[in-house]
Design an enzyme around this catalytic site. Structure first.
Site, PDB file in Angstrom:
ATOM      1  CG  ASP A  34       7.964  48.528 -24.712  1.00 49.70           C
ATOM      2  OD1 ASP A  34       8.125  47.444 -24.110  1.00 49.70           O
ATOM      3  OD2 ASP A  34       6.861  49.101 -24.809  1.00 49.70           O
ATOM      4  CG  ASN A  92       7.945  41.666 -16.778  1.00 49.04           C
ATOM      5  OD1 ASN A  92       8.490  41.810 -15.686  1.00 49.04           O
ATOM      6  ND2 ASN A  92       7.672  42.686 -17.575  1.00 49.04           N
ATOM      7  CD  GLU A 100       1.505  44.144 -20.531  1.00 48.16           C
ATOM      8  OE1 GLU A 100       1.652  44.554 -21.694  1.00 48.16           O
ATOM      9  OE2 GLU A 100       1.468  44.891 -19.540  1.00 48.16           O
ATOM     10  CB  VAL A 101       4.105  39.853 -25.389  1.00 45.06           C
ATOM     11  CG1 VAL A 101       4.280  39.199 -26.758  1.00 45.06           C
ATOM     12  CG2 VAL A 101       3.416  41.212 -25.518  1.00 45.06           C
ATOM     13  CG  HIS A 105       9.510  40.123 -24.033  1.00 47.46           C
ATOM     14  ND1 HIS A 105       8.457  39.239 -24.006  1.00 47.46           N
ATOM     15  CD2 HIS A 105       9.200  41.099 -23.145  1.00 47.46           C
ATOM     16  CE1 HIS A 105       7.550  39.659 -23.142  1.00 47.46           C
ATOM     17  NE2 HIS A 105       7.979  40.791 -22.593  1.00 47.46           N
ATOM     18  CG  HIS A 107      11.040  44.767 -20.834  1.00 46.00           C
ATOM     19  ND1 HIS A 107      10.060  45.632 -21.259  1.00 46.00           N
ATOM     20  CD2 HIS A 107      10.418  43.590 -20.606  1.00 46.00           C
ATOM     21  CE1 HIS A 107       8.886  45.020 -21.267  1.00 46.00           C
ATOM     22  NE2 HIS A 107       9.069  43.772 -20.874  1.00 46.00           N
TER      23      HIS A 107
END
Ligand code: AMP
Length: 120
Positions: A34, A92, A100-101, A105, A107
């Site tokens: 990240d 998320n 956000e993206v 994904h 993390h």
């Protein structure tokens, strides 16, 4: 279901327009550090397929892609030496999840105690 945005930053990493600090890659999966690390180990794991979110991935990815994704997480935490000490996986999702993206994904956060699961 939200439409996939081909201009999102992870799509640009996947097509080579933007570099990444790669830590793992196979046929179906890419993982990279990240850019704003929030722990000593902070890796993003993404499928190469165009999935907006974890629920999109779970509903529409092939069994081969889903298996590859989980296998990759296991390989990465072993390679990073955090399998025993522990880590946290976060995905998320959407507005309330603070995504956000808009490319699915996970993390992986580790290398120290990560703290409370949710802080408001
Ligand atoms: P999320 O809020 O779950 O969508 O997280 C998106 C994550 O992508 C954030 O932790 C960002 O720091 C990270 N990020 C954004 N752009 C890049 C990039 N070019 N390379 C690596 N990580 C990135």
């Amino acid at each position: 279901m939200r439409d996939y945005d081909n201009e999102n930053i992870f799509a640009k990493i996947l097509n080579g327009d933007i570099p990444c600090d790669k830590v793992y890659e196979d046929t179906h999966v890419l993982a990279f550090n990240d850019i704003t690390a929030q722990a000593p180990v902070h890796i993003l794991v993404i499928p190469k397929g165009k999935y907006v979110s974890i629920d999109d991935f779970g509903a529409h990815a092939s069994a081969e892609e889903v298996t590859a994704f989980y296998r990759a997480i296991s390989k990465i935490v072993a390679e990073q030496g955090i399998a025993e000490s522990g880590f946290r996986c976060i995905s998320n999702t959407g507005d309330h999840g603070g995504q956000e993206v808009p490319h699915f994904h996970v993390h992986i956060l580790g290398g120290e105690k990560i703290g409370p699961m949710v802080s408001k």
